[in-house]
Design a protein around this motif. Structure first.
Motif, mmCIF file in Angstrom:
data_model
loop_
_atom_site.group_PDB
_atom_site.id
_atom_site.type_symbol
_atom_site.label_atom_id
_atom_site.label_comp_id
_atom_site.label_asym_id
_atom_site.label_seq_id
_atom_site.Cartn_x
_atom_site.Cartn_y
_atom_site.Cartn_z
ATOM 1 N N LEU A 1 0.871 -1.179 0.000
ATOM 2 C CA LEU A 1 0.000 0.000 0.000
ATOM 3 C C LEU A 1 0.901 1.221 0.000
ATOM 4 O O LEU A 1 1.756 1.376 0.879
ATOM 5 C CB LEU A 1 -0.896 0.017 1.234
ATOM 6 N N ARG B 1 -0.332 -7.509 -4.997
ATOM 7 C CA ARG B 1 -1.161 -6.358 -5.357
ATOM 8 C C ARG B 1 -0.499 -5.069 -4.895
ATOM 9 O O ARG B 1 0.359 -5.070 -4.010
ATOM 10 C CB ARG B 1 -2.582 -6.505 -4.811
ATOM 11 N N TRP C 1 -1.798 -1.219 -3.860
ATOM 12 C CA TRP C 1 -2.915 -0.319 -3.591
ATOM 13 C C TRP C 1 -2.418 1.091 -3.315
ATOM 14 O O TRP C 1 -1.288 1.286 -2.842
ATOM 15 C CB TRP C 1 -3.710 -0.795 -2.373
ATOM 16 N N GLY D 1 -5.347 -1.495 -6.767
ATOM 17 C CA GLY D 1 -6.575 -1.192 -6.057
ATOM 18 C C GLY D 1 -6.468 0.029 -5.178
ATOM 19 O O GLY D 1 -5.428 0.697 -5.111
ATOM 20 N N SER D 2 -7.565 0.287 -4.497
ATOM 21 C CA SER D 2 -7.669 1.460 -3.626
ATOM 22 C C SER D 2 -7.568 1.024 -2.178
ATOM 23 O O SER D 2 -8.195 0.055 -1.757
ATOM 24 C CB SER D 2 -9.013 2.162 -3.854
ATOM 25 N N GLY D 3 -6.770 1.768 -1.437
ATOM 26 C CA GLY D 3 -6.619 1.464 -0.023
ATOM 27 C C GLY D 3 -6.837 2.662 0.856
ATOM 28 O O GLY D 3 -5.934 3.054 1.556
ATOM 29 N N GLY D 4 -8.059 3.224 0.843
ATOM 30 C CA GLY D 4 -9.178 2.814 0.006
ATOM 31 C C GLY D 4 -9.973 4.045 -0.395
ATOM 32 O O GLY D 4 -9.659 5.172 -0.005
ATOM 33 N N ASP E 1 -8.945 -4.113 -7.666
ATOM 34 C CA ASP E 1 -9.588 -4.323 -6.368
ATOM 35 C C ASP E 1 -10.265 -3.022 -5.936
ATOM 36 O O ASP E 1 -9.683 -1.938 -6.080
ATOM 37 C CB ASP E 1 -8.572 -4.695 -5.286
#
Length: 337
Positions: A8, A40, A42, A74-77, A104
């Motif tokens: 992240l 992944r 994020w 993806g987004s965190g978040g 995600d």
């Protein structure tokens, strides 16, 4: 199943640098993360924050997708209470169309900034977190094109229409977020880098109360700050910047970005500030590759977690890259034994 490692990135700004440079560094880190075998990558959402450049994860994910080819993004978040679930669904359907099976949708209910930013995001109104559970239901409904016939929006699509729907993750740092993820049958990422207490208990609650939705199974992740260097002394030196930055942030002290370790080492900590540093170390893992990966494996075991997500802030970007490279090399070495 082998423990998964992910990243992240908050696009932190170092003293003397710029947000533009921080975003370039996020792009470079994503490219390296893919090469090093992370699962992944994020990016976060922060508003009105001079020290963190990531304010729009959807836009940044689109940029990172063009620079990578296999790693999940993806987004965190996304801080869902600020927004329409329908618009968030369309943003992520667009990303899914551009980068199929790589996206995600990580969502949370935190404000992502100070109260004035929340008021601005809600056009002067109060952020309503009570809607968050219903918003998650709506978001899943739009992403999976499953609006029921008795719904007033039946027949409407979240476009572009895609063959696959990106999975929703619940991000949180509390008992209530664990309960919500369990109730909705969704994967849960506990933010130990935000809250150093209670995570293992929340993880047990998540698994004990999990309700399967369309065959879903519990999937637990834990996100934590890390600093890894070739020696303990180097790691502590690099981590001193984060120690000072977190202590200053906790006291609302003005900051021009992540401070250099030379200044952090010489900083005249008060007794209270030293206690802050000690408390904040519950949110961090610092050491050599063996020490760090040993601790991460132990941490994952205490959560019964399938995945650990690493967050790192360093004044020197090359030192930050070194953290993730050394951890990747150590975990790959263990997986081939």
């Amino acid at each position: 199943m082998a423990l998964k490692y992910s990243i992240l990135d908050q696009s932190p700004v170092s003293e003397g640098s710029t947000p533009q440079e921080a975003l370039k560094q996020t792009r470079e880190l994503a490219i390296k993360a893919e090469q090093w075998g992370y699962t992944r990558f994020w990016v976060s959402e922060h508003h009105d924050a001079a020290t963190l450049a990531g304010s729009s994860p959807e836009v940044l994910i689109a940029h990172l997708g063009a620079a990578t080819s296999t790693i999940r993004l993806g987004s965190g978040g996304v801080m869902l209470p600020h927004y329409s679930s329908y618009k968030v669904a369309e943003n992520f359907k667009m990303l899914e169309a551009l980068y199929p099976d790589r996206i995600d949708v990580g969502v949370g209910r935190a404000p992502g900034g100070m109260p004035r930013a929340s008021y601005a995001l809600n056009e002067g109104g109060k952020r309503d977190t009570s809607r968050f559970p219903a918003q998650i239901d709506d978001l899943r409904m739009y992403l999976t094109d499953s609006i029921p016939k008795d719904h007033p929006y039946y027949g409407m699509k979240a476009t572009p229409v895609t063959e696959t729907a990106p999975p929703i993750w619940i991000l949180g740092s509390s008992q209530s977020s664990a309960e919500l993820a369990a109730e909705k049958g969704l994967p849960y990422m506990f933010a130990q880098f935000i809250n150093g207490e209670g995570g293992q208990s929340f993880a047990r609650t998540y698994r004990d109360r999990f309700v399967s939705v369309e065959g879903s199974s519990p999937y637990q992740g834990v996100a934590i700050f890390v600093v890894c260097q070739e020696t303990e002394e180097q790691a502590e030196f690099i981590a001193s910047s984060m120690d000072l930055a977190l202590a200053m942030g906790a006291q609302g002290m003005p900051s021009k970005g992540t401070p250099p370790p030379e200044r952090a080492i010489d900083y005249p900590y008060s007794k209270f500030e030293r206690l802050l540093v000690e408390e904040n170390r519950k949110r961090m893992v610092v050491g050599t590759p063996k020490q760090v990966v040993d601790r991460l494996e132990e941490l994952a075991g205490s959560y019964a977690a399938e995945e650990v997500m690493l967050v790192s802030i360093a004044y020197d970007f090359q030192a930050k890259l070194k953290t993730f490279q050394l951890i990747a090399e150590e975990m790959q070495k263990r997986q081939t034994v």
